[in-house]
Structure formats: structure tokens, C-alpha cells
Design a protein around this motif. Structure first.
Motif, mmCIF file in Angstrom:
data_model
loop_
_atom_site.group_PDB
_atom_site.id
_atom_site.type_symbol
_atom_site.label_atom_id
_atom_site.label_comp_id
_atom_site.label_asym_id
_atom_site.label_seq_id
_atom_site.Cartn_x
_atom_site.Cartn_y
_atom_site.Cartn_z
ATOM 1 N N LEU A 1 -4.099 -29.053 -11.665
ATOM 2 C CA LEU A 1 -2.726 -29.499 -11.918
ATOM 3 C C LEU A 1 -1.496 -28.809 -11.287
ATOM 4 O O LEU A 1 -0.658 -29.377 -10.780
ATOM 5 C CB LEU A 1 -2.417 -29.562 -13.397
ATOM 6 C CG LEU A 1 -1.310 -29.981 -14.081
ATOM 7 C CD1 LEU A 1 -1.106 -31.266 -13.752
ATOM 8 C CD2 LEU A 1 -1.260 -29.829 -15.504
ATOM 9 N N SER A 2 -1.590 -27.464 -11.058
ATOM 10 C CA SER A 2 -0.391 -26.630 -10.859
ATOM 11 C C SER A 2 -0.101 -27.263 -9.229
ATOM 12 O O SER A 2 0.757 -27.219 -8.732
ATOM 13 C CB SER A 2 -0.510 -25.395 -10.891
ATOM 14 O OG SER A 2 -1.656 -24.761 -10.447
ATOM 15 N N VAL A 3 -1.266 -27.042 -8.518
ATOM 16 C CA VAL A 3 -1.227 -27.421 -6.966
ATOM 17 C C VAL A 3 -0.700 -28.948 -6.847
ATOM 18 O O VAL A 3 0.236 -29.137 -6.014
ATOM 19 C CB VAL A 3 -2.550 -27.285 -6.523
ATOM 20 C CG1 VAL A 3 -2.571 -27.975 -5.227
ATOM 21 C CG2 VAL A 3 -2.920 -25.970 -6.501
ATOM 22 N N LEU A 4 -1.085 -29.961 -7.691
ATOM 23 C CA LEU A 4 -0.443 -31.345 -7.598
ATOM 24 C C LEU A 4 0.834 -31.255 -7.866
ATOM 25 O O LEU A 4 1.638 -31.817 -7.092
ATOM 26 C CB LEU A 4 -1.523 -31.970 -8.406
ATOM 27 C CG LEU A 4 -0.947 -33.618 -8.758
ATOM 28 C CD1 LEU A 4 -1.077 -34.165 -7.503
ATOM 29 C CD2 LEU A 4 -1.725 -34.305 -9.708
ATOM 30 N N LEU A 5 1.277 -30.734 -8.845
ATOM 31 C CA LEU A 5 2.738 -30.578 -9.487
ATOM 32 C C LEU A 5 3.455 -30.013 -8.016
ATOM 33 O O LEU A 5 4.696 -30.578 -7.642
ATOM 34 C CB LEU A 5 3.058 -29.636 -10.700
ATOM 35 C CG LEU A 5 2.436 -30.509 -12.001
ATOM 36 C CD1 LEU A 5 2.704 -29.690 -12.916
ATOM 37 C CD2 LEU A 5 3.265 -31.921 -12.047
ATOM 38 N N LYS A 6 3.111 -28.925 -7.496
ATOM 39 C CA LYS A 6 3.816 -28.167 -6.274
ATOM 40 C C LYS A 6 3.719 -29.293 -5.350
ATOM 41 O O LYS A 6 4.718 -29.181 -4.422
ATOM 42 C CB LYS A 6 3.184 -27.067 -6.093
ATOM 43 C CG LYS A 6 3.611 -26.080 -4.985
ATOM 44 C CD LYS A 6 5.223 -25.630 -5.499
ATOM 45 C CE LYS A 6 5.565 -24.553 -4.448
ATOM 46 N NZ LYS A 6 6.930 -24.278 -4.739
ATOM 47 N N THR A 7 2.716 -29.871 -4.834
ATOM 48 C CA THR A 7 2.704 -30.666 -3.921
ATOM 49 C C THR A 7 3.662 -31.895 -4.093
ATOM 50 O O THR A 7 4.398 -32.337 -2.889
ATOM 51 C CB THR A 7 1.512 -31.289 -3.678
ATOM 52 O OG1 THR A 7 0.183 -30.215 -3.470
ATOM 53 C CG2 THR A 7 1.288 -32.251 -2.259
ATOM 54 N N VAL A 8 3.511 -32.618 -5.139
ATOM 55 C CA VAL A 8 4.584 -33.669 -5.267
ATOM 56 C C VAL A 8 5.929 -33.388 -5.591
ATOM 57 O O VAL A 8 6.717 -34.164 -5.144
ATOM 58 C CB VAL A 8 3.909 -34.235 -6.675
ATOM 59 C CG1 VAL A 8 4.780 -35.620 -6.996
ATOM 60 C CG2 VAL A 8 2.539 -34.786 -6.574
ATOM 61 N N LEU A 9 6.267 -32.273 -6.245
ATOM 62 C CA LEU A 9 7.718 -31.896 -6.307
ATOM 63 C C LEU A 9 8.409 -30.929 -5.631
ATOM 64 O O LEU A 9 9.549 -30.827 -5.387
ATOM 65 C CB LEU A 9 7.880 -31.022 -7.874
ATOM 66 C CG LEU A 9 7.287 -32.044 -9.028
ATOM 67 C CD1 LEU A 9 7.307 -31.252 -10.417
ATOM 68 C CD2 LEU A 9 8.003 -33.222 -9.112
#
Length: 321
Positions: free
Chosen positions: A313-321
Motif C-alpha cells: 500500500l505504501s509503495v502504491l501511494l508513493k507511486t500514485v501521489l
């Protein structure tokens, strides 16, 4: 992106180190802060229902601001000075604010006293990790209390802090621990805290709402990896997850009861007063001492799956944001 590794690294550190008694814990500092603020605020506000309610709100505001911005400032400045020092401190704090190993150790101390000690020793050991009265508990009552504590603290001691670490880093993790500690110290429905602690208790319900439900599903699904009753865990979770005065506490207790094929919860005494509580789960078999290590086995599986999920989830949020 390297900073995102602080979550899995902190979790591994928790599994290895736990909560050494010689190392002063950040939650102790938060607890001292709450106590000092409470004493000061109570001197200023009138001892009326409205006065205590207002004082409790002010306490919540101060604790939330302090527990978020001090870690934020320290981490920000340390990363500006030296990236790896910032990374090391963030990882260390993450490990300290998780309670996987310490929860297992404390509950297994109860197990050891039940197996190798006396019922009085077992009652004392479980009194260290539960809020209920323990002096009259039977062997089954002590066992149930330990299993329920493992289940409930899987959420607010491990999964919830991981969730907030994943979405907001160490400052949000500290903020969550501040809210959770306030609830444990102020959130009683007695004469002293009925009004003063109301805001803290409500905020803790809000902060744990999503993590508790994630925890319940994670625990039910993690039964697959430890060979427990997945079908019953899902069934009891869906049926009994609301069988508690708190909107969050029964989430993981229901999944645990179903996974173990036992019945948990029920009436309990707090400060000499009987509180009637609904049962959670079906008594497919009686509760036994070995359910404590079984509960810890499921705890570890749940937390490992949670760590993987929240890192993603943290990787996804970093990638998207």
C-alpha cells in the motif's frame, strides 16, 4: 522510495527485539504527557459536566498536536542532515511502536504459569495484560482473557500502527499511538472520566474503525497459512463482529473465536462491577490452555500478511501521489 522500507524493516526489528525492559518506550513518554496535561487542565476547567467535557477536548487537541509534530520535526531535520540516520531512527521508532513480540511474550507468560505454576500466578500474569478483574478467574477464564487480549491487540497494537505508518509515515503512527494511549488512560465510563475522557474514547473509535475491520479480515484469511478453520473464522467474523459495546473490539475477537472453534467474551467484572457482554463464537469445543499458543500462531501469520499488504500500500501511494 528507500524510505518505504522502514515499515518492513521496523516490523522485522520488532520481531527480533520486541520491547526490552531496559529501553524506555515512547508510549511511556506519551502516557506521562497525558497525565501531566490532565492534571493541569483539571486545575483550570470547572468541575462540571461541561467543564470536564471541554477539558477533555483540549487534552485531545494538545496530545494530537504534540504526538504528530514532534516526531515530524525530528525526522524531518534528521533526514535533512543525514539520510541514513533518518532512516535508522524511523525504522527504530517503527519497531518500538509495534507490539508483536511483546504481545506474544506477555500472553505466553500466562500460558507458562497455567502449565507450570499456580492459578494465582496465572491470574496475576493475565492481570498485567487485561483490564478486567482477574482474582476469581478459573483456568478457562484466564485462558479466554489471554486469547481475547491477543486478538484485540493484534489490531490496535500492530495492524493499526502499520496502517497509519503506511499512509502517513512515522508522524501518523505516533499520532495514532497518542490517540490509542489516551483512550486506554482516559476512556473509562466511570465518574472520573465519563465526560473528561469522552472525546478521547470517541476519537479512538474513529481512528480504529478501518484498521479493526482490515484486521478482522486479515486474521480470518490468515487461517489458511496456519491450518486453522478458515470457513468458521469467516462465518463467525461476519456474524459476531458487532458483539461488543465498542464498534471495533469484537472484529478480531470474532475472527479468532471462529478460527479456534471456541466461544469467547461473555460477562466480566471490571473494578468489582459485573458487565454483561454477549458471547462471541460457537462452543464447538471447550477452551483449553493450548489455545494461547494457537492464538499467537495466528497473530504472527496475520501480522506478516499485514506487513506485506501495508508495504504494498505504501509503495502504491508513493507511486500514485
Amino acid at each position: 522510495m528507500i524510505r518505504l522500507l522502514t515499515l518492513p524493516a521496523g516490523f522485522i526489528l520488532d520481531l527480533l527485539m520486541g520491547d526490552p525492559r531496559w529501553l524506555y518506550h515512547p508510549v511511556c513518554l506519551i502516557g506521562n504527557l497525558i497525565s501531566i496535561l490532565e492534571k493541569g487542565i483539571r486545575k483550570v476547567f470547572p468541575k462540571t459536566d461541561k467543564g470536564e467535557r471541554a477539558g477533555g477536548i483540549l487534552e485531545v487537541v494538545f496530545v494530537c498536536l504534540i504526538t504528530f509534530f514532534i516526531p515530524y520535526g525530528v525526522i524531518y531535520l534528521l533526514y535533512k542532515w543525514n539520510f541514513w540516520l533518518g532512516f535508522a531512527l524511523e525504522t527504530f521508532w517503527c519497531g518500538q511502536l509495534l507490539a508483536t513480540k511483546s504481545l506474544k511474550a506477555e500472553s505466553m507468560e500466562v500460558y507458562d504459569r497455567l502449565k507450570n505454576g499456580t492459578i494465582e500466578e496465572a491470574r496475576y500474569a493475565v492481570s498485567m495484560i487485561v483490564g478486567r478483574d482477574t482474582k476469581e478467574l478459573t483456568e478457562e477464564g484466564v485462558t479466554k482473557a489471554a486469547v481475547e487480549t491477543v486478538a484485540e491487540n493484534a489490531s490496535d497494537g500492530i495492524i493499526a500502527p502499520m496502517f497509519y505508518m503506511a499512509i502517513g509515515g512515522i508522524p501518523l503512527m505516533f499520532l495514532y499511538k497518542g490517540i490509542n494511549t489516551m483512550d486506554s488512560m482516559l476512556g473509562y465510563k466511570n465518574d472520573k472520566y465519563l465526560y473528561f475522557g469522552r472525546c478521547a474514547a470517541r476519537l479512538d473509535d474513529v481512528a480504529n474503525y478501518i484498521p479493526a475491520r482490515i484486521s478482522g479480515w486479515l486474521m480470518a484469511l490468515s487461517t489458511v497459512f496456519v491450518g486453522m478453520d478458515t470457513k468458521n473464522a469467516v462465518k463467525i467474523y461476519r456474524r459476531d463482529r458487532r458483539n461488543h459495546a465498542s464498534p471495533n473490539s469484537a472484529q478480531t475477537e470474532a475472527a479468532m473465536a471462529g478460527a479456534l472453534d471456541v466461544q469467547l467474551a461473555g460477562n466480566a467484572y471490571y473494578f468489582g462491577k459485573l458487565y454483561e457482554k454477549p458471547m462471541i463464537g460457537d462452543p464447538i469445543r471447550p477452551v483449553e490452555i493450548e489455545d494461547i499458543p494457537r492464538a499467537n500462531k495466528l497473530l504472527y501469520a496475520t501480522c506478516i500478511v499485514g506487513a506485506i499488504l501495508f508495504f504494498g500500500l505504501s509503495v502504491l501511494l508513493k507511486t500514485v501521489l
